[in-house]
Write a protein that holds these residues in place. Structure first.
Motif, PDB file in Angstrom:
ATOM      1  N   LEU A  52      48.897  40.698  28.711  1.00  9.06           N
ATOM      2  CA  LEU A  52      48.867  40.725  30.280  1.00  9.06           C
ATOM      3  C   LEU A  52      48.121  41.868  30.861  1.00  9.06           C
ATOM      4  CD1 LEU A  52      50.105  39.057  32.737  1.00  9.06           C
ATOM      5  CD2 LEU A  52      51.941  40.434  32.648  1.00  9.06           C
ATOM      6  N   ASP A  53      47.276  41.841  31.824  1.00  7.67           N
ATOM      7  CA  ASP A  53      46.281  43.115  32.120  1.00  7.67           C
ATOM      8  C   ASP A  53      46.856  43.736  33.462  1.00  7.67           C
ATOM      9  OD1 ASP A  53      44.440  44.927  32.396  1.00  7.67           O
ATOM     10  OD2 ASP A  53      42.847  43.455  32.681  1.00  7.67           O
ATOM     11  N   PHE A  54      47.493  44.933  33.356  1.00  8.71           N
ATOM     12  CA  PHE A  54      47.676  45.930  34.387  1.00  8.71           C
ATOM     13  C   PHE A  54      46.828  46.767  34.346  1.00  8.71           C
ATOM     14  CE2 PHE A  54      52.605  45.268  35.431  1.00  8.71           C
ATOM     15  CZ  PHE A  54      52.373  43.829  35.412  1.00  8.71           C
ATOM     16  N   ALA A  55      45.674  46.957  33.664  1.00  4.85           N
ATOM     17  CA  ALA A  55      44.759  47.959  33.456  1.00  4.85           C
ATOM     18  C   ALA A  55      43.635  47.549  34.594  1.00  4.85           C
ATOM     19  CB  ALA A  55      44.244  48.348  32.199  1.00  4.85           C
ATOM     20  N   GLY A  56      43.082  46.263  34.572  1.00  9.09           N
ATOM     21  CA  GLY A  56      42.203  45.586  35.647  1.00  9.09           C
ATOM     22  C   GLY A  56      40.847  46.448  35.301  1.00  9.09           C
ATOM     23  N   GLY A  57      40.819  46.723  34.070  1.00 11.57           N
ATOM     24  CA  GLY A  57      39.301  47.485  33.560  1.00 11.57           C
ATOM     25  C   GLY A  57      39.300  48.873  34.545  1.00 11.57           C
ATOM     26  N   ILE A  58      40.390  49.534  34.520  1.00  9.42           N
ATOM     27  CA  ILE A  58      40.212  50.629  35.629  1.00  9.42           C
ATOM     28  C   ILE A  58      40.137  50.437  36.809  1.00  9.42           C
ATOM     29  CG2 ILE A  58      39.780  53.065  35.769  1.00  9.42           C
ATOM     30  CD1 ILE A  58      38.589  53.288  33.088  1.00  9.42           C
ATOM     31  N   ALA A  59      40.707  49.656  37.345  1.00  5.14           N
ATOM     32  CA  ALA A  59      40.817  49.035  38.806  1.00  5.14           C
ATOM     33  C   ALA A  59      39.689  48.411  39.388  1.00  5.14           C
ATOM     34  CB  ALA A  59      40.977  50.506  39.806  1.00  5.14           C
ATOM     35  N   VAL A  60      38.881  47.693  38.400  1.00  2.00           N
ATOM     36  CA  VAL A  60      37.676  47.188  38.616  1.00  2.00           C
ATOM     37  C   VAL A  60      37.804  45.624  38.755  1.00  2.00           C
ATOM     38  CG1 VAL A  60      35.343  46.247  37.544  1.00  2.00           C
ATOM     39  CG2 VAL A  60      36.202  48.632  37.580  1.00  2.00           C
ATOM     40  N   SER A  61      38.536  44.761  37.789  1.00  2.00           N
ATOM     41  CA  SER A  61      38.716  43.488  37.805  1.00  2.00           C
ATOM     42  C   SER A  61      39.730  43.035  38.943  1.00  2.00           C
ATOM     43  CB  SER A  61      39.313  43.069  36.482  1.00  2.00           C
ATOM     44  OG  SER A  61      38.281  43.400  35.627  1.00  2.00           O
ATOM     45  N   VAL A  62      39.436  43.154  40.165  1.00  2.00           N
ATOM     46  CA  VAL A  62      40.159  42.918  41.314  1.00  2.00           C
ATOM     47  C   VAL A  62      40.810  41.741  41.357  1.00  2.00           C
ATOM     48  CG1 VAL A  62      38.400  42.530  42.948  1.00  2.00           C
ATOM     49  CG2 VAL A  62      40.322  43.819  43.892  1.00  2.00           C
ATOM     50  N   LEU A  63      40.048  40.709  40.907  1.00  2.00           N
ATOM     51  CA  LEU A  63      40.380  39.306  41.179  1.00  2.00           C
ATOM     52  C   LEU A  63      40.618  38.610  39.543  1.00  2.00           C
ATOM     53  CD1 LEU A  63      38.185  38.163  43.990  1.00  2.00           C
ATOM     54  CD2 LEU A  63      40.673  38.439  43.993  1.00  2.00           C
ATOM     55  N   GLY A  64      40.992  39.620  38.825  1.00  2.00           N
ATOM     56  CA  GLY A  64      41.255  39.116  37.471  1.00  2.00           C
ATOM     57  C   GLY A  64      40.054  38.833  36.520  1.00  2.00           C
ATOM     58  N   HIS A  65      40.192  38.203  35.571  1.00  2.00           N
ATOM     59  CA  HIS A  65      38.987  37.747  34.517  1.00  2.00           C
ATOM     60  C   HIS A  65      38.592  36.416  34.893  1.00  2.00           C
ATOM     61  CE1 HIS A  65      39.737  41.297  32.262  1.00  2.00           C
ATOM     62  NE2 HIS A  65      41.026  41.107  32.359  1.00  2.00           N
ATOM     63  N   ALA A  66      37.245  36.025  34.912  1.00  3.22           N
ATOM     64  CA  ALA A  66      36.691  34.956  34.937  1.00  3.22           C
ATOM     65  C   ALA A  66      36.956  33.921  36.130  1.00  3.22           C
ATOM     66  CB  ALA A  66      37.017  33.958  33.511  1.00  3.22           C
ATOM     67  N   HIS A  67      36.932  34.814  37.119  1.00  8.11           N
ATOM     68  CA  HIS A  67      37.315  33.931  38.477  1.00  8.11           C
ATOM     69  C   HIS A  67      36.501  32.877  38.763  1.00  8.11           C
ATOM     70  CE1 HIS A  67      38.358  32.995  42.831  1.00  8.11           C
ATOM     71  NE2 HIS A  67      39.326  33.898  42.682  1.00  8.11           N
ATOM     72  N   PRO A  68      36.751  31.710  39.152  1.00  6.85           N
ATOM     73  CA  PRO A  68      35.745  30.587  39.422  1.00  6.85           C
ATOM     74  C   PRO A  68      34.722  30.712  40.238  1.00  6.85           C
ATOM     75  CG  PRO A  68      38.066  29.761  39.641  1.00  6.85           C
ATOM     76  CD  PRO A  68      38.159  31.063  39.018  1.00  6.85           C
ATOM     77  N   GLU A  69      35.309  31.422  41.496  1.00  3.78           N
ATOM     78  CA  GLU A  69      34.398  31.495  42.549  1.00  3.78           C
ATOM     79  C   GLU A  69      33.547  32.512  42.371  1.00  3.78           C
ATOM     80  OE1 GLU A  69      35.595  30.649  46.736  1.00  3.78           O
ATOM     81  OE2 GLU A  69      37.784  30.445  45.874  1.00  3.78           O
ATOM     82  N   LEU A  70      33.832  33.560  41.600  1.00  7.08           N
ATOM     83  CA  LEU A  70      32.912  34.829  41.406  1.00  7.08           C
ATOM     84  C   LEU A  70      31.762  34.130  40.301  1.00  7.08           C
ATOM     85  CD1 LEU A  70      34.949  38.010  41.107  1.00  7.08           C
ATOM     86  CD2 LEU A  70      34.162  36.943  43.035  1.00  7.08           C
ATOM     87  N   ILE A  71      32.238  33.352  39.119  1.00  8.99           N
ATOM     88  CA  ILE A  71      31.427  32.840  38.279  1.00  8.99           C
ATOM     89  C   ILE A  71      30.478  31.962  39.131  1.00  8.99           C
ATOM     90  CG2 ILE A  71      31.093  31.096  36.434  1.00  8.99           C
ATOM     91  CD1 ILE A  71      33.952  32.119  35.532  1.00  8.99           C
ATOM     92  N   LYS A  72      30.796  31.281  39.899  1.00  6.02           N
ATOM     93  CA  LYS A  72      29.788  30.208  40.730  1.00  6.02           C
ATOM     94  C   LYS A  72      28.578  31.098  41.445  1.00  6.02           C
ATOM     95  CE  LYS A  72      29.588  26.489  43.686  1.00  6.02           C
ATOM     96  NZ  LYS A  72      28.483  26.904  44.671  1.00  6.02           N
ATOM     97  N   ALA A  73      29.212  32.055  42.108  1.00  6.61           N
ATOM     98  CA  ALA A  73      28.224  32.818  42.902  1.00  6.61           C
ATOM     99  C   ALA A  73      27.180  33.604  42.018  1.00  6.61           C
ATOM    100  CB  ALA A  73      29.254  34.242  43.706  1.00  6.61           C
ATOM    101  N   LEU A  74      27.829  34.095  40.708  1.00  6.88           N
ATOM    102  CA  LEU A  74      26.784  34.639  39.807  1.00  6.88           C
ATOM    103  C   LEU A  74      25.925  33.599  39.443  1.00  6.88           C
ATOM    104  CD1 LEU A  74      26.000  37.226  38.153  1.00  6.88           C
ATOM    105  CD2 LEU A  74      27.704  36.395  36.340  1.00  6.88           C
ATOM    106  N   THR A  75      26.209  32.603  38.984  1.00 11.90           N
ATOM    107  CA  THR A  75      25.202  31.605  38.338  1.00 11.90           C
ATOM    108  C   THR A  75      24.505  31.025  39.571  1.00 11.90           C
ATOM    109  OG1 THR A  75      27.242  29.835  38.626  1.00 11.90           O
ATOM    110  CG2 THR A  75      26.736  30.977  36.450  1.00 11.90           C
ATOM    111  N   ASP A  76      24.885  30.732  40.506  1.00  9.99           N
ATOM    112  CA  ASP A  76      24.256  30.265  41.609  1.00  9.99           C
ATOM    113  C   ASP A  76      22.930  31.116  41.772  1.00  9.99           C
ATOM    114  OD1 ASP A  76      25.689  28.080  41.862  1.00  9.99           O
ATOM    115  OD2 ASP A  76      26.588  28.582  43.768  1.00  9.99           O
ATOM    116  N   GLN A  77      23.311  32.455  42.120  1.00 10.76           N
ATOM    117  CA  GLN A  77      22.082  33.388  42.121  1.00 10.76           C
ATOM    118  C   GLN A  77      21.090  33.387  40.876  1.00 10.76           C
ATOM    119  OE1 GLN A  77      20.758  34.762  44.861  1.00 10.76           O
ATOM    120  NE2 GLN A  77      19.143  35.434  43.414  1.00 10.76           N
ATOM    121  N   ALA A  78      21.870  33.351  39.531  1.00  8.45           N
ATOM    122  CA  ALA A  78      21.245  33.444  38.373  1.00  8.45           C
ATOM    123  C   ALA A  78      20.076  32.483  38.154  1.00  8.45           C
ATOM    124  CB  ALA A  78      22.200  33.660  37.190  1.00  8.45           C
TER     125      ALA A  78
END
Length: 413
Positions: A52-78
Motif C-alpha cells: 500500500l503506497d503512502f509515499a506517492g512517489g514523494i508527493a507526486v502520484s497524486v492520483l495513484g498509479h496507472a490512473h485510466p484517465e491519465l493514461i488516456k490523456a497521455l496516449t491520445d497525445q502520444a
C-alpha cells in the motif's frame, strides 16, 4: 561488452534489483524491492508482494498509479506527436497555462520539467526583474534554514541544508538564510538589508526539512516586508501544490498572495512537468532569449497535467483531502498512544510528518524499513521524521489498512 553484443531493448534480459549497484551512480540508496506494476494506491514487486503506497512517489502520484484517465490523456497525445521545440508551441501547453492562470493569481506561466528547474527560473527572474526595475545592486535572496528548493547549483545553495551543498567548491553569493517561522528575524533582516533584497523564497510547508508548516504570521510578515522594500515573494509549492493541502495551492490557506509560485511533483501525476506562475509585469523581464528549456512545455506532459488539474480542482476532491487528513491524523495519534514513538504529528492535508520522540530519535529510516517489510510504503524527511504523502484519491478503507500496517510495523520495531 561490445556494441554488437548489447541488447538495448532489454528483451530476454532478466532485470534484478542486484543490478542497480552495478550500473547506477551511488547517490541514492533505494529499498531492496523492485516494483513491477501499480494500480491506484497499490504496488506489486517482482516477487508478487503487494504494498500500500503512502509515499506517492514523494508527493507526486497524486492520483495513484496507472490512473485510466491519465493514461488516456497521455496516449491520445502520444498518437499525435511527442515533442516539438520552443520554436513552436502546442495546444496542450497553451491549455495548461490558461488553466493555471484561471485557477490562481497568475497571469503568465513558464513550463519546465522539474521542481529544481522552475525554482531556478523563479530565482533568475526575481534577480532580473529587480535589476531591471531597481538597479544592479538589488540581488540578495533571503531563504530559510532547513529549506529545500532543488538540486541545481543555484537552488541547492539557496536551500537551507548545507549537507546538500557542501563539498562542491565555491558557492554563489547574494544568498542569506534565517530561521524558519521566525518573523522577528525576517523583520530584522529587512531592516538591515532591505534595499538589497530582490526576493524571499519560502515553502508553505518545509517538506524535506521535516514537514513543518509555516505559520500565518510568518508568511504575512514576509509579504509585508517584501511590499515595503520592493522585493518579490516566491512560494515554493513543489510539494504542497495541486491539492495536497486541501486547496489547489497552499497560499490560499495562508491569506497571502505570492508574486511568483513554483509547482511540479503532483502537477503531472507522475509524468515529469513543472511550472512557474507569475504576473504579467514580472514576467516581462523574461524577454526572448533570457531563459529556456528544451523539453519545457512537452505536449504529452502538458496533456496529462491538464487532466490532473481537471480531476483534482473540484470541491469534492479538495474537501475530501481535509476529511482524509483528519482520519489519518486520528489514526496516527492512536498508534502513538499505543506505542509512544512520536513527539509531534504535523503537516497539512495529505502531507503529514511524524517526528520521533527522544527514545526513538533519528530512527525514522528504521520505521520506513519496518513499514516496507510489512507491505506499507512511507517516506522520511531527515533522520527524525516519518513522512506520509498518499494519493489524494485514497479511500477510507485503504487509509485504515495502511495505518494497521504501520501499527504492526512499529510494534515489531
Amino acid at each position: 561488452m561490445t556494441t554488437a553484443s548489447m541488447n538495448t531493448s532489454g528483451e530476454g534480459i532478466s532485470i534484478t534489483r542486484d543490478m542497480y549497484e552495478q550500473v547506477m551512480t551511488p547517490n541514492y540508496a533505494p529499498m531492496a524491492i523492485l516494483p513491477e506494476r501499480g494500480q491506484g494506491c497499490r504496488l506489486w514487486d517482482t516477487d508478487g508482494k503487494e504494498y500500500l503506497d503512502f509515499a506517492g512517489g514523494i508527493a507526486v502520484s497524486v492520483l495513484g498509479h496507472a490512473h485510466p484517465e491519465l493514461i488516456k490523456a497521455l496516449t491520445d497525445q502520444a498518437n499525435k506527436f511527442w515533442h516539438l521545440s520552443n520554436f513552436l508551441t502546442n495546444k496542450p501547453a497553451i491549455q495548461l497555462a490558461k488553466t493555471l492562470c484561471e485557477s490562481t493569481f497568475a497571469e503568465r506561466v513558464f513550463l519546465a520539467n522539474s521542481g529544481a528547474e522552475v525554482n531556478e527560473a523563479a530565482l533568475k527572474l526575481a534577480r532580473r526583474y529587480a535589476i531591471d526595475k531597481h538597479g544592479k545592486n538589488k540581488i540578495e535572496i533571503l531563504a530559510f534554514d532547513n529549506a529545500f528548493h532543488g538540486r541545481t547549483w543555484f537552488t541547492v545553495c539557496v536551500g537551507g541544508q548545507p549537507k546538500y551543498s557542501d563539498g562542491f567548491g565555491p558557492k554563489p553569493g547574494g544568498i542569506s538564510h534565517r530561521p524558519f517561522n521566525d518573523a522577528t528575524a525576517v523583520k530584522k533582516y529587512f531592516t538591515e538589508q532591505g534595499d538589497k533584497v530582490c526576493a524571499v523564497i519560502v515553502e508553505p510547508v518545509q517538506g524535506e526539512g521535516g514537514v513543518t508548516p509555516a505559520t500565518a504570521e510568518f508568511v504575512q510578515t514576509i509579504r509585508e516586508c517584501c511590499d515595503t522594500h520592493n522585493a518579490l515573494m516566491i512560494f515554493d509549492e513543489i510539494q504542497t501544490g495541486v491539492g495536497r493541502s486541501g486547496k489547489l495551492y497552499t497560499y490560499e490557506k495562508l491569506a497571502v498572495t505570492p508574486d511568483i509560485l513554483t509547482t511540479a511533483k503532483a502537477l503531472g501525476g507522475g509524468f515529469p512537468i513543472s511550472a512557474m506562475l507569475t504576473t504579467e509585469e514580472i514576467a516581462s523581464s523574461l524577454v526572448v532569449g533570457t531563459h529556456g528549456s528544451t523539453f519545457g512545455g512537452n505536449p504529452m506532459a502538458c496533456a496529462v497535467a491538464c487532466k490532473v488539474l481537471e480531476l483534482i480542482n473540484t470541491p469534492e476532491m479538495l474537501s475530501g483531502v481535509e476529511t482524509k487528513s483528519h482520519q489519518m491524523i486520528d489514526g496516527l495519534k492512536a498508534i502513538n498512544q499505543k506505542h509512544n514513538v512520536f513527539d509531534d504529528i504535523r503537516g497539512v492535508g495529505l502531507l503529514l510528518g511524524c517526528e520521533m520522540n527522544a527514545h526513538y530519535k533519528d530512527r525514522a529510516r528504521e520505521v520506513l524499513s519496518a513499514c516496507t517489510e510489512n507491505g506499507l510504503l512511507v517516506l522520511v524527511a531527515g533522520a527524525n521524521v516519518v513522512r506520509l504523502a498518499p494519493p489524494l484519491n485514497i479511500s477510507e478503507s485503504e487509509i485504515n489498512q495502511g495505518l494497521a500496517l504501520m501499527d504492526n510495523a512499529i510494534q515489531h520495531l
